[in-house]
Enzyme design. Structure first.
Site, mmCIF file in Angstrom:
data_model
loop_
_atom_site.group_PDB
_atom_site.id
_atom_site.type_symbol
_atom_site.label_atom_id
_atom_site.label_comp_id
_atom_site.label_asym_id
_atom_site.label_seq_id
_atom_site.Cartn_x
_atom_site.Cartn_y
_atom_site.Cartn_z
ATOM 1 C CE1 TYR A 1 8.810 42.496 29.813
ATOM 2 C CE2 TYR A 1 6.794 41.434 30.558
ATOM 3 C CZ TYR A 1 8.152 41.624 30.662
ATOM 4 O OH TYR A 1 8.868 40.943 31.616
ATOM 5 C CG ASP B 1 23.181 28.191 27.596
ATOM 6 O OD1 ASP B 1 21.920 28.232 27.605
ATOM 7 O OD2 ASP B 1 23.841 28.507 26.590
ATOM 8 C CE LYS C 1 9.988 37.974 33.312
ATOM 9 N NZ LYS C 1 11.099 37.368 34.071
ATOM 10 C CB THR D 1 18.922 45.215 33.039
ATOM 11 O OG1 THR D 1 17.698 44.835 32.387
ATOM 12 C CG2 THR D 1 18.629 45.614 34.481
ATOM 13 C CB SER E 1 22.773 41.704 36.153
ATOM 14 O OG SER E 1 23.430 41.566 34.916
ATOM 15 C CB ILE E 2 17.890 42.396 38.539
ATOM 16 C CG1 ILE E 2 17.207 43.617 37.903
ATOM 17 C CG2 ILE E 2 17.135 41.956 39.793
ATOM 18 C CD1 ILE E 2 15.816 43.355 37.391
#
Length: 261
Positions: free
Chosen positions: A162, A71, A169, A200, A26-27
């Site tokens: 995307y 969450d 985003k 990822t 993960s980033i």
């Protein structure tokens, strides 16, 4: 790849929250390792009990004193995390928000066909969650601080497959600018980090992602893919006082891919 250490105590005494670690690819994990390598103390969250199996060993590796579920779909969990930070530390220096989600049927279809429920879920998890975290972090950043979120090039140009995430985003990047303007007088900086294509778990949901990775590798001026460590070190730098007058930015960590047509 090892963390290039300029000064192992670069962020000694700083405390921050890392949200979005799913596994060691993960980033958010790249960010956690970099911040810890530079001396920061970390609070780590996990999505659910299934994710906890993968995240708990990582939290132990960075010696996180706070390890809690978060969450966004569960009422009260995000507030519980910030309440715990307030009672344990009393303050906060940085937040790394690295979460995004869109239902499979919403992400996989055309933007023009997106159902209202899928759109709202996408925006809620991918954008509003960052705004909410900023709201909760503000009173804890008594001496200023830095808020980070993760974005992608598909916010600025149309990237095949995307789809609605590009719309989310774009909204997230706009939120970064408004938050930076509103919180700047308190010494709180706000940034979006825009990594190049990375393998990822989240990216695995994007159709034909392997083709995008190869395209990135061949077209980026650096002629190589970035790593989560590259993203982590760049993010950690912006949390340092040396970057105190840099805010409201979208920082591309992509080997220069975004400058190429």
């Amino acid at each position: 790849m090892s963390i290039p250490v300029i000064n192992a105590q670069l962020l000694r005494g700083r405390r921050g929250l890392i949200v979005g670690i799913a596994n060691d690819r993960s980033i958010a994990w790249g960010c956690a390792r970099a911040f810890r390598a530079f001396g920061a103390e970390l609070a780590i969250t996990f999505l659910n009990e299934k994710a906890k199996t993968y995240v708990e060993p990582l939290a132990r590796e960075v010696e996180a004193p706070i390890f809690m579920p978060m969450d966004m779909a569960v009422p009260g969990q995000i507030e519980a995390v910030f309440d715990r930070i307030a009672s344990t530390w009393g303050e906060l220096d940085f937040v790394v928000h690295s979460i995004a989600f869109s239902p499979k049927d919403t992400l996989g279809g055309r933007v023009v066909d997106v159902p209202r429920e899928g759109f709202l879920t996408t925006m809620d998890i991918s954008c509003w969650s960052f705004i909410r975290m900023a709201h909760l972090a503000e009173p804890l950043m008594k001496n200023g601080g830095t808020l980070f979120t993760m974005t992608y090039y598909g916010s600025q140009v149309v990237v095949e497959n995307y789809n609605i995430m590009g719309v989310a985003k774009a909204a997230l990047e706009s939120a970064v600018r408004y938050l930076a303007a509103e919180l700047g007088p308190k010494g709180i900086r706000v940034h979006a980090i825009s990594p190049g294509a990375l393998a990822t778990r989240a990216a695995s949901g994007i159709p034909e992602f392997d083709d995008l990775l190869e395209k990135t590798r061949t077209k980026a001026p650096a002629r190589e893919l970035i790593s989560i460590e590259d993203v982590g070190v760049a993010t950690a730098f912006l949390a340092h006082d040396a970057a105190r007058l840099i805010t409201g930015q979208v920082l591309y960590v992509d080997g220069g891919y975004h400058i190429i047509d």
